[in-house]
Scaffold this motif. Sequence first.
Motif, PDB file in Angstrom:
ATOM      1  N   ASN A  57     -38.815  68.905  10.812  1.00 24.74           N
ATOM      2  CA  ASN A  57     -40.239  68.860  10.291  1.00 24.74           C
ATOM      3  C   ASN A  57     -40.616  67.232  10.765  1.00 24.74           C
ATOM      4  O   ASN A  57     -39.839  66.477  11.363  1.00 24.74           O
ATOM      5  CB  ASN A  57     -40.680  68.922   9.111  1.00 24.74           C
ATOM      6  CG  ASN A  57     -39.725  68.302   7.830  1.00 24.74           C
ATOM      7  OD1 ASN A  57     -38.766  68.019   8.409  1.00 24.74           O
ATOM      8  ND2 ASN A  57     -40.284  68.105   6.897  1.00 24.74           N
ATOM      9  N   CYS A  58     -41.946  66.906  10.314  1.00 28.56           N
ATOM     10  CA  CYS A  58     -42.494  65.525  10.714  1.00 28.56           C
ATOM     11  C   CYS A  58     -41.441  64.426  10.380  1.00 28.56           C
ATOM     12  O   CYS A  58     -40.378  64.471   9.661  1.00 28.56           O
ATOM     13  CB  CYS A  58     -43.666  65.365   9.882  1.00 28.56           C
ATOM     14  SG  CYS A  58     -43.523  65.268   8.089  1.00 28.56           S
TER      15      CYS A  58
ATOM     16  N   SER B  78     -35.923  65.637   9.473  1.00 27.50           N
ATOM     17  CA  SER B  78     -36.843  64.891  10.219  1.00 27.50           C
ATOM     18  C   SER B  78     -36.022  63.780  11.112  1.00 27.50           C
ATOM     19  O   SER B  78     -34.867  63.411  10.779  1.00 27.50           O
ATOM     20  CB  SER B  78     -37.401  64.116   9.223  1.00 27.50           C
ATOM     21  OG  SER B  78     -38.348  64.826   8.407  1.00 27.50           O
TER      22      SER B  78
ATOM     23  N   SER C 284     -34.472  71.458   6.583  1.00 25.57           N
ATOM     24  CA  SER C 284     -35.131  70.933   7.536  1.00 25.57           C
ATOM     25  C   SER C 284     -34.907  69.530   7.773  1.00 25.57           C
ATOM     26  O   SER C 284     -35.010  68.537   6.618  1.00 25.57           O
ATOM     27  CB  SER C 284     -36.569  71.324   7.333  1.00 25.57           C
ATOM     28  OG  SER C 284     -37.556  70.717   8.253  1.00 25.57           O
TER      29      SER C 284
ATOM     30  N   GLY D  68     -34.474  73.710  10.425  1.00 23.94           N
ATOM     31  CA  GLY D  68     -35.750  73.382  11.255  1.00 23.94           C
ATOM     32  C   GLY D  68     -35.952  72.102  11.213  1.00 23.94           C
ATOM     33  O   GLY D  68     -35.070  71.267  10.733  1.00 23.94           O
TER      34      GLY D  68
ATOM     35  N   GLU E 145     -36.498  69.794   2.705  1.00 22.45           N
ATOM     36  CA  GLU E 145     -37.180  69.291   4.123  1.00 22.45           C
ATOM     37  C   GLU E 145     -37.467  67.702   3.893  1.00 22.45           C
ATOM     38  O   GLU E 145     -37.360  67.063   3.074  1.00 22.45           O
ATOM     39  CB  GLU E 145     -38.667  69.747   3.978  1.00 22.45           C
ATOM     40  CG  GLU E 145     -39.588  69.581   2.985  1.00 22.45           C
ATOM     41  CD  GLU E 145     -41.107  70.401   3.184  1.00 22.45           C
ATOM     42  OE1 GLU E 145     -41.184  70.723   4.144  1.00 22.45           O
ATOM     43  OE2 GLU E 145     -41.722  70.163   2.085  1.00 22.45           O
ATOM     44  N   THR E 146     -37.720  67.090   5.093  1.00 21.54           N
ATOM     45  CA  THR E 146     -37.992  65.771   5.304  1.00 21.54           C
ATOM     46  C   THR E 146     -36.845  64.867   5.008  1.00 21.54           C
ATOM     47  O   THR E 146     -37.044  63.777   4.747  1.00 21.54           O
ATOM     48  CB  THR E 146     -39.266  65.452   4.643  1.00 21.54           C
ATOM     49  OG1 THR E 146     -40.211  66.397   4.361  1.00 21.54           O
ATOM     50  CG2 THR E 146     -39.917  64.019   4.951  1.00 21.54           C
TER      51      THR E 146
END
Length: 101
Positions: A99-100, A68, A66, A97, A40-41
């Motif tokens: 994310n931020c 960003s 994920s 996905g 993620e990120t």
Amino acid sequence: GPSGEGTGFIDDDKAKEIESALTEQVEAMVEAGIDVIVLETFQYLAEIRLALSLVKRLFAGPVIASMSFSDEPAATNHYGPGKVAQLLKQWGADVVGVNCG
């Protein structure tokens, strides 16, 4: 998460550094008996592609990838979220996905 080294072009030496760090982390998690890996990120396609490839070689379970998105469209090769999702699935992500960012 990302190494922080994914900006721009990842040359062979930088790729080896990133792979070495990720390998150590993934092997430790696999040994501990994890059920899923979440990447993620990540903001740079080149880096998440490298991470996905390595994780899929070392881990037989599901992988969530994920991204960003930032004001730097070059980070995703100017692709929008839909195209990035397609690429992540193509590269082996089981779930994708956003994310931020």
